[in-house]
Design a protein around this motif. Structure first.
Motif, PDB file in Angstrom:
ATOM      1  N   LEU C 123      -9.369 -95.793  50.918  1.00 10.79           N
ATOM      2  CA  LEU C 123      -8.086 -96.504  50.888  1.00 10.79           C
ATOM      3  C   LEU C 123      -7.162 -95.887  49.846  1.00 10.79           C
ATOM      4  CD1 LEU C 123      -6.552 -98.848  52.151  1.00 10.79           C
ATOM      5  CD2 LEU C 123      -7.327-100.281  50.256  1.00 10.79           C
ATOM      6  N   GLU C 124      -7.720 -95.598  48.677  1.00  6.41           N
ATOM      7  CA  GLU C 124      -6.913 -95.053  47.591  1.00  6.41           C
ATOM      8  C   GLU C 124      -6.331 -93.687  47.977  1.00  6.41           C
ATOM      9  OE1 GLU C 124      -9.021 -94.410  43.931  1.00  6.41           O
ATOM     10  OE2 GLU C 124      -7.291 -93.316  43.139  1.00  6.41           O
ATOM     11  N   SER C 125      -7.172 -92.819  48.524  1.00  6.23           N
ATOM     12  CA  SER C 125      -6.655 -91.481  48.805  1.00  6.23           C
ATOM     13  C   SER C 125      -5.724 -91.493  50.016  1.00  6.23           C
ATOM     14  CB  SER C 125      -7.778 -90.453  48.959  1.00  6.23           C
ATOM     15  OG  SER C 125      -8.873 -90.999  49.609  1.00  6.23           O
ATOM     16  N   ALA C 126      -5.991 -92.379  50.988  1.00  2.83           N
ATOM     17  CA  ALA C 126      -5.063 -92.480  52.122  1.00  2.83           C
ATOM     18  C   ALA C 126      -3.710 -92.990  51.633  1.00  2.83           C
ATOM     19  CB  ALA C 126      -5.623 -93.404  53.196  1.00  2.83           C
ATOM     20  N   ALA C 127      -3.760 -93.950  50.713  1.00  2.00           N
ATOM     21  CA  ALA C 127      -2.505 -94.503  50.197  1.00  2.00           C
ATOM     22  C   ALA C 127      -1.719 -93.446  49.427  1.00  2.00           C
ATOM     23  CB  ALA C 127      -2.790 -95.710  49.304  1.00  2.00           C
ATOM     24  N   SER C 128      -2.420 -92.584  48.714  1.00  2.00           N
ATOM     25  CA  SER C 128      -1.706 -91.600  47.907  1.00  2.00           C
ATOM     26  C   SER C 128      -1.008 -90.554  48.768  1.00  2.00           C
ATOM     27  CB  SER C 128      -2.647 -90.935  46.905  1.00  2.00           C
ATOM     28  OG  SER C 128      -3.571 -90.142  47.593  1.00  2.00           O
ATOM     29  N   VAL C 129      -1.378 -90.433  50.066  1.00  2.00           N
ATOM     30  CA  VAL C 129      -0.631 -89.534  50.950  1.00  2.00           C
ATOM     31  C   VAL C 129       0.186 -90.332  51.979  1.00  2.00           C
ATOM     32  CG1 VAL C 129      -2.288 -87.656  50.717  1.00  2.00           C
ATOM     33  CG2 VAL C 129      -2.513 -89.254  52.623  1.00  2.00           C
ATOM     34  N   GLY C 130       0.274 -91.656  51.761  1.00  2.00           N
ATOM     35  CA  GLY C 130       1.086 -92.489  52.636  1.00  2.00           C
ATOM     36  C   GLY C 130       0.511 -92.690  54.023  1.00  2.00           C
ATOM     37  N   MET C 131      -0.816 -92.639  54.144  1.00  2.00           N
ATOM     38  CA  MET C 131      -1.415 -92.787  55.473  1.00  2.00           C
ATOM     39  C   MET C 131      -2.269 -94.052  55.570  1.00  2.00           C
ATOM     40  SD  MET C 131      -0.442 -90.380  57.553  1.00  2.00           S
ATOM     41  CE  MET C 131      -1.662 -90.405  58.867  1.00  2.00           C
ATOM     42  N   GLU C 132      -2.069 -94.993  54.621  1.00  2.00           N
ATOM     43  CA  GLU C 132      -2.955 -96.158  54.599  1.00  2.00           C
ATOM     44  C   GLU C 132      -2.815 -97.045  55.835  1.00  2.00           C
ATOM     45  OE1 GLU C 132      -0.399 -95.574  52.776  1.00  2.00           O
ATOM     46  OE2 GLU C 132       0.610 -97.348  51.977  1.00  2.00           O
ATOM     47  N   GLU C 133      -1.681 -96.922  56.538  1.00  2.75           N
ATOM     48  CA  GLU C 133      -1.529 -97.758  57.727  1.00  2.75           C
ATOM     49  C   GLU C 133      -2.104 -97.118  58.982  1.00  2.75           C
ATOM     50  OE1 GLU C 133       2.557 -98.952  58.024  1.00  2.75           O
ATOM     51  OE2 GLU C 133       2.407 -99.807  56.003  1.00  2.75           O
ATOM     52  N   TYR C 134      -2.634 -95.934  58.841  1.00  2.00           N
ATOM     53  CA  TYR C 134      -3.132 -95.206  60.002  1.00  2.00           C
ATOM     54  C   TYR C 134      -4.645 -95.049  59.978  1.00  2.00           C
ATOM     55  CZ  TYR C 134       1.757 -93.857  60.593  1.00  2.00           C
ATOM     56  OH  TYR C 134       3.119 -93.869  60.777  1.00  2.00           O
ATOM     57  N   LEU C 135      -5.324 -95.824  59.101  1.00  2.00           N
ATOM     58  CA  LEU C 135      -6.744 -95.582  58.858  1.00  2.00           C
ATOM     59  C   LEU C 135      -7.600 -95.566  60.120  1.00  2.00           C
ATOM     60  CD1 LEU C 135      -7.466 -97.485  55.541  1.00  2.00           C
ATOM     61  CD2 LEU C 135      -7.619 -95.037  55.970  1.00  2.00           C
TER      62      LEU C 135
END
Lengths: 287, 285, 275
Positions: C123-135
């Motif tokens: 979650l943290e690394s996805a959020a840092s590239v702005g992809m947390e909504e596409y998990l």
């Protein structure tokens, strides 16, 4: 690509979706065996097929699958069904010689042949429907994990089951990508005057080569780059890895296995004992 | 040969939950001899549009006329002669090197002419001409296309499209993945071909290419044509609505203008042009 | 400051006695530095990337390669690998997982990280590239730029000390390109000790770097600060490379008789012109 929506995972929350993939695989095997059991006579066979059909339809409703999906998948099988019917119809039979449905010329077609063909048809349909329910309600990834679990005993024979399951999941992952490649190459070659639909056999063979060679080349390139990327990210098929997705059994799995197991047991018993419900009930009624 | 779009719409997978309206009521005339750039963000309908030009796709409604050829939503109205259409409209898709498949370069380039009915000798002759054209000499003719370098592969693939001498050439991101020098070389080649009377249609995200090579720009957004105008006019307007970039010279000029410079950008298409404009420009005090 | 990479006499050819793809290449990269390695198609830059990533290990006997002070040999290769993060060119061919979530997890699984910690890291690394909504999205539903962002997230999750970008933006549209470069900038800001080696033929990317290496025909032909390297225009042109836009413009202006210094900095040139 519409035909591919068939057998594709449909994200939906249903009790069937919730089951562990291992449970579903186990139940699928039991149910398919059930479908192919032989019974005392035709009436029992079709009665049991009817019971199975009701079960399958219940699963369909539960997973919110559309019946058209099933019909579509049967559409691609209808050629095989006709072929089966023909084989059964033409095959000379020694039993039930007195029970002729009609004659084609001088050749007798027996009711038994027609019923046998029908039996196969129903069985195939049920089997396909069951498999569709599995693939629609289980993510490919979970399915591979399930397979891997069942294959784990052969790890003792020195087979790297984790590596094979990785191969399987990569294949699933790259199917859509490769389909896009197919479409792209077909469009490029069509623009160069290739007709993929018509033409003489030699012309069509050429057309196919113009598709397949670039496809193989690009797939090889993809697999090379993928191997680099995986190695670069620390993948080593021999090393110990942890698993992000853990499979876990729940109460629902136990219930499902018990129910399906009971149904399976009942059917096997009926089959082995050549139980004929019509006869039994008839006797009860007479008494 | 002009291309005319008359009320063209195209829908992917119309009767499914994946329904996607890729083109909506396109009215567009692409004139002969005018280099037309088609721009717009990814998914704006550019590639669907160009696939109507050689009937890889048939419109869901409306009609596309390419010279005498009619590509219509109504089957009965469609012209039959697909071959002559595809011979006249050459398509260089993105990364065209992935369409190579023969065991020699010359055979691969001759594949198009052969499909369009040329004899073996004729086709080879056309292939050789096209190969020399793109800068691959005799030493390449009998080599395997798969042993060429990336840039050479690209050239061979382009030769494969040029070999049939199309009167319209559609280029989809023709320079992507090439280093600056190879990109420049490729575009020079297309400019030469244009001078010989081929109409160029350029699909790209690279606004520097648009500014340098296009006479007219078609801006697409969500399946619609929203603007048709010359590049120097386009880049004077605000492009952020269509998430298009500014060409580098315009982006820099704009920053100077924001700081009070007055620049005449009319004929500026490249760096030396901008340097001249700055030299002749003034700062309002 | 200590060295991230010390490469000496690196030579390599794919075929035995074949042409040398790399010919006696030596360079150093300091920890925390951002170095752009530029070169034309076929200059050998990707081969160099593969060597640094440990994907090619058979080097010339004279060659010596040290990463974070460790000799690149069997004994250390695992430890070196764990410090390097790689992003390749083709967004599709490095997406391993069935979904964004699974793809980021792939690297974690390889490092045998405790699965109970994975969700938080993902979650943290996805959020840092702005992809947390596409998990839970599959790769076929993502754009090229989004896939590269996931690749970057996958690398970030492993907290590398050296990030190697091998033409990571060359297949992306301008927007995707900008997003990736902005992310790398952000990563460096958050972690100043992160060393970045960006291999590219896009000279505009070189503008952002601390130092530029130029590879041509398998040889390192230029090395230094951007202004210095790009002042060798003829040598670059001979080797199929151009100068960044701002540099070209400053030179063109000088030719027109406008008095400006050759520069790579847009801001600098603007200021000079407005003085």
């Amino acid at each position: 690509m519409a035909s591919l929506s068939l057998g594709r995972y449909v994200p939906y929350r249903s009790p069937v979706h919730f089951l562990d993939p291992r449970t579903k695989l186990f139940c699928l095997v039991l149910l398919i065996v059930t479908v192919f059991l032989g019974y005392a006579n035709y009436s029992t066979t079709f009665l049991m097929a009817g019971v199975s059909l009701v079960l399958v339809l219940a699963f369909f409703l539960m997973t919110r699958m559309r019946f058209t999906a099933l019909l579509k998948s049967l559409k691609s099988l209808w050629f095989m069904l006709i072929f089966l019917l023909l084989i059964y119809a033409i095959m000379p039979r020694s039993d039930n010689l007195d029970w002729v449905a009609f004659f084609i010329g001088n050749y007798p077609i027996y009711w038994a042949s027609i019923l046998d063909a029908l039996k196969i048809l129903v069985r195939l349909m049920l089997m396909i429907a069951l498999s569709l329910i599995l693939t629609a309600s289980t993510k490919p990834l979970d399915l591979t994990a399930g397979f891997e679990w069942y294959l784990s005993p052969i790890r003792w024979l020195g087979v790297n089951t984790a590596a094979w399951s990785m191969v399987l999941s990569l294949a699933l992952r790259f199917i859509p990508t490769i389909l896009v490649d197919v479409e792209r190459i077909m469009k490029a070659q069509s623009s160069r005057g290739v007709d993929f639909q018509r033409g003489k056999l030699s012309v069509r063979a050429r057309a196919l080569v113009s598709l397949i060679v670039p496809l193989v080349v690009s797939s090889l390139m993809r697999s090379d780059e993928l191997a680099d990327a995986m190695e670069g990210r620390g993948y080593d098929p021999r090393a110990k890895r942890t698993r992000y997705r853990k499979l876990a059994f729940h109460w629902g799995d136990l219930i499902a296995v018990l129910l399906v197991g009971a149904f399976f047991g009942m059917c096997v018993a009926m089959s082995v004992l050549s139980f004929d419900p019509f006869l039994e009930w008839f006797q009860v009624a007479v008494r | 040969m002009p291309i005319e779009f008359e009320k063209v719409s195209f829908v992917y997978e119309p009767k499914s939950p994946f329904r996607h309206d890729a083109l909506r009521d396109i009215e567009l005339l692409i004139e002969e001899g005018v280099t037309t750039a088609i721009v717009g963000k990814t998914g704006s309908g550019k590639s669907t549009l160009i696939q109507h030009m050689n009937a890889l796709l048939n419109p869901t409604s409306g009609r596309v006329k390419v010279g005498d050829f009619v590509n219509s939503s109504v089957k009965k109205e469609r012209s039959k002669d697909l071959f002559s259409l595809r011979k006249k409209v050459g398509m260089v898709f993105q990364f065209p090197e992935y369409q190579l498949f023969e065991d020699t370069v010359e055979k691969d380039v001759a594949f198009g002419p052969r499909n369009f009915g040329a004899s073996k000798e004729e086709a080879l002759k056309m292939a050789h001409e096209a190969l020399l054209r793109v800068g691959l000499d005799e030493s390449f003719f009998t080599r395997s296309p798969f042993q060429l370098s990336g840039g050479e592969k690209r050239k061979a693939a382009i030769a494969g499209v040029l070999a049939t001498k199309p009167s319209i050439l559609v280029l989809d991101e023709p320079t992507s993945g090439l280093d600056p020098a190879s990109a420049e070389e490729t575009m020079l080649l297309f400019e030469e071909i244009k001078k010989e009377g081929t109409t160029l249609i350029l699909v790209t995200h690279d606004m520097d290419l648009v500014l340098r090579h296009a006479d007219k720009v078609v801006v697409m957004d969500e399946g619609k044509v929203v603007k048709v105008l010359p590049p120097e006019e386009l880049f004077q307007t605000d492009l952020s609505d269509y998430s298009l970039d500014m060409p580098k010279v315009y982006a820099f000029a704009r920053k100077l203008q924001e700081r009070g410079w007055q620049l005449d950008m009319k004929d500026v298409r490249d760096v030396p042009g901008l340097a001249k404009a700055i030299k002749n420009g003034r700062r309002a005090s | 400051m200590s060295l991230a990479i010390k490469a000496e006499h690196i030579s390599f050819s794919y075929a035995k006695d074949g042409p040398r793809t790399l010919d006696d290449v030596s360079f150093e990269i300091k920890e925390g530095e951002y170095v752009a390695l530029i070169g034309h198609n076929g200059s050998g830059k990707s081969t160099l990337a593969r060597i640094l990533a440990g994907l090619i290990s058979e080097l010339d006997p004279n060659a010596s390669l040290t990463v974070f002070g460790m000799e690149y040999d069997k004994e250390h290769s695992a430890e070196i690998h764990s410090k390097i993060g790689l992003v390749f060119q083709n967004p599709d061919n490095q997406f391993v997982g069935a979904t964004v979530r699974d793809d980021i997890a792939f690297g974690l699984e390889n490092r045998a990280i405790d699965p109970s910690l994975m969700d938080a890291i993902i979650l943290e690394s996805a959020a840092s590239v702005g992809m947390e909504e596409y998990l839970d999205q599959a790769p076929e539903n993502l754009s090229g730029g989004q896939k590269q962002r996931v690749a970057l997230a996958g690398v970030l999750a492993l907290r590398p000390s050296l990030l190697i970008l091998d033409e990571a933006t060359s297949m992306l549209d301008p927007k995707g390109k900008r997003e990736i470069l902005a992310l790398v900038r952000k990563m460096r800001k958050e972690n100043p000790s992160l060393t970045v080696l960006s291999i590219t033929h896009d000279v505009e990317e070189a503008v952002e770097s601390d130092r530029v290496l130029v590879l041509a025909g398998g040889k390192l032909i230029l090395e230094g600060k951007g202004e210095e390297v790009f002042s060798h225009r003829e040598l670059l042109e001979e080797n199929h490379l151009e100068s960044p836009f701002v540099h070209e413009l400053s030179l063109a202006l000088r030719e027109e008789g406008v008095d400006v210094e050759p520069t790579l900095s847009e801001e600098g040139l603007l200021e000079e012109l407005c003085r």
